[in-house]
Design a protein around this motif. Structure first.
Motif, PDB file in Angstrom:
ATOM      1  N   ASP A  55       0.830  -1.192   0.000  1.00  0.00           N
ATOM      2  CA  ASP A  55       0.000   0.000   0.000  1.00  0.00           C
ATOM      3  C   ASP A  55       0.867   1.245   0.000  1.00  0.00           C
ATOM      4  N   ILE A  56       0.315   2.340  -0.495  1.00  0.00           N
ATOM      5  CA  ILE A  56       0.993   3.627  -0.512  1.00  0.00           C
ATOM      6  C   ILE A  56       0.541   4.397   0.721  1.00  0.00           C
ATOM      7  N   VAL A  57       1.459   4.689   1.626  1.00  0.00           N
ATOM      8  CA  VAL A  57       1.145   5.418   2.853  1.00  0.00           C
ATOM      9  C   VAL A  57       1.618   6.855   2.676  1.00  0.00           C
ATOM     10  N   ILE A  58       0.685   7.789   2.781  1.00  0.00           N
ATOM     11  CA  ILE A  58       1.005   9.203   2.605  1.00  0.00           C
ATOM     12  C   ILE A  58       0.814   9.914   3.935  1.00  0.00           C
ATOM     13  N   PRO A  59       1.894  10.434   4.530  1.00  0.00           N
ATOM     14  CA  PRO A  59       1.780  11.152   5.795  1.00  0.00           C
ATOM     15  C   PRO A  59       0.876  12.381   5.648  1.00  0.00           C
ATOM     16  N   TRP A  60       0.164  12.708   6.709  1.00  0.00           N
ATOM     17  CA  TRP A  60      -0.797  13.811   6.682  1.00  0.00           C
ATOM     18  C   TRP A  60      -0.137  15.138   6.291  1.00  0.00           C
ATOM     19  N   HIS A  61       1.108  15.363   6.707  1.00  0.00           N
ATOM     20  CA  HIS A  61       1.763  16.632   6.394  1.00  0.00           C
ATOM     21  C   HIS A  61       2.085  16.792   4.903  1.00  0.00           C
ATOM     22  N   LYS A  62       1.972  15.712   4.125  1.00  0.00           N
ATOM     23  CA  LYS A  62       2.202  15.781   2.681  1.00  0.00           C
ATOM     24  C   LYS A  62       0.953  16.224   1.914  1.00  0.00           C
ATOM     25  N   ILE A  63      -0.193  16.297   2.606  1.00  0.00           N
ATOM     26  CA  ILE A  63      -1.428  16.765   1.974  1.00  0.00           C
ATOM     27  C   ILE A  63      -1.366  18.282   1.900  1.00  0.00           C
ATOM     28  N   LYS A  64      -1.493  18.814   0.689  1.00  0.00           N
ATOM     29  CA  LYS A  64      -1.373  20.257   0.483  1.00  0.00           C
ATOM     30  C   LYS A  64      -2.718  20.959   0.382  1.00  0.00           C
ATOM     31  N   LYS A  65      -3.724  20.285  -0.183  1.00  0.00           N
ATOM     32  CA  LYS A  65      -5.029  20.923  -0.374  1.00  0.00           C
ATOM     33  C   LYS A  65      -6.097  19.855  -0.531  1.00  0.00           C
ATOM     34  N   MET A  66      -7.269  20.127   0.035  1.00  0.00           N
ATOM     35  CA  MET A  66      -8.415  19.233  -0.138  1.00  0.00           C
ATOM     36  C   MET A  66      -9.525  19.993  -0.839  1.00  0.00           C
ATOM     37  N   GLY A  67      -9.935  19.461  -1.975  1.00  0.00           N
ATOM     38  CA  GLY A  67     -11.041  20.054  -2.706  1.00  0.00           C
ATOM     39  C   GLY A  67     -12.288  19.203  -2.532  1.00  0.00           C
ATOM     40  N   LEU A  68     -13.332  19.545  -3.266  1.00  0.00           N
ATOM     41  CA  LEU A  68     -14.583  18.791  -3.184  1.00  0.00           C
ATOM     42  C   LEU A  68     -14.438  17.390  -3.770  1.00  0.00           C
ATOM     43  N   ASP A  69     -13.609  17.256  -4.804  1.00  0.00           N
ATOM     44  CA  ASP A  69     -13.471  15.974  -5.506  1.00  0.00           C
ATOM     45  C   ASP A  69     -12.082  15.370  -5.418  1.00  0.00           C
TER      46      ASP A  69
END
Length: 86
Positions: A55-69
């Motif tokens: 599985d690909i594990v992406i740390p929360w701090h690597k999330i830059k933006k959350m859009g609707l989709d």
């Protein structure tokens, strides 16, 4: 926001514009009450003959933006050839 809402959003790497897939699972830090990482399915290996990739594990701090989709992540060190153009 509900966790189930996150699972419906496509994850895209802004570093190279590649779609990484939908969220399979979310890892929580129960002590701090925060999301630790999102987990995406690894996909199949060569022609599906050798099982599945990790599985690909992406740390929360690597999330830059959350859009609707979509959820935009920045993974400059992500080296998975399944997501490279030929």
């Amino acid at each position: 926001m509900k966790v189930s809402d996150l699972r419906l959003r496509e994850v895209i790497n802004v570093y190279n514009g590649k779609k990484l897939g939908l969220i399979r699972d979310i890892e929580f830090d129960l002590d701090q009450g925060k999301i630790k990482s999102i987990i995406l399915p690894g996909g199949n290996k060569v022609l599906g003959l050798l099982g599945k990739n990790d599985d690909i594990v992406i740390p929360w701090h690597k999330i830059k933006k959350m859009g609707l989709d979509v959820i935009l992540v920045e993974l400059s060190d992500f080296n998975d050839t399944r997501y490279e153009e030929y």
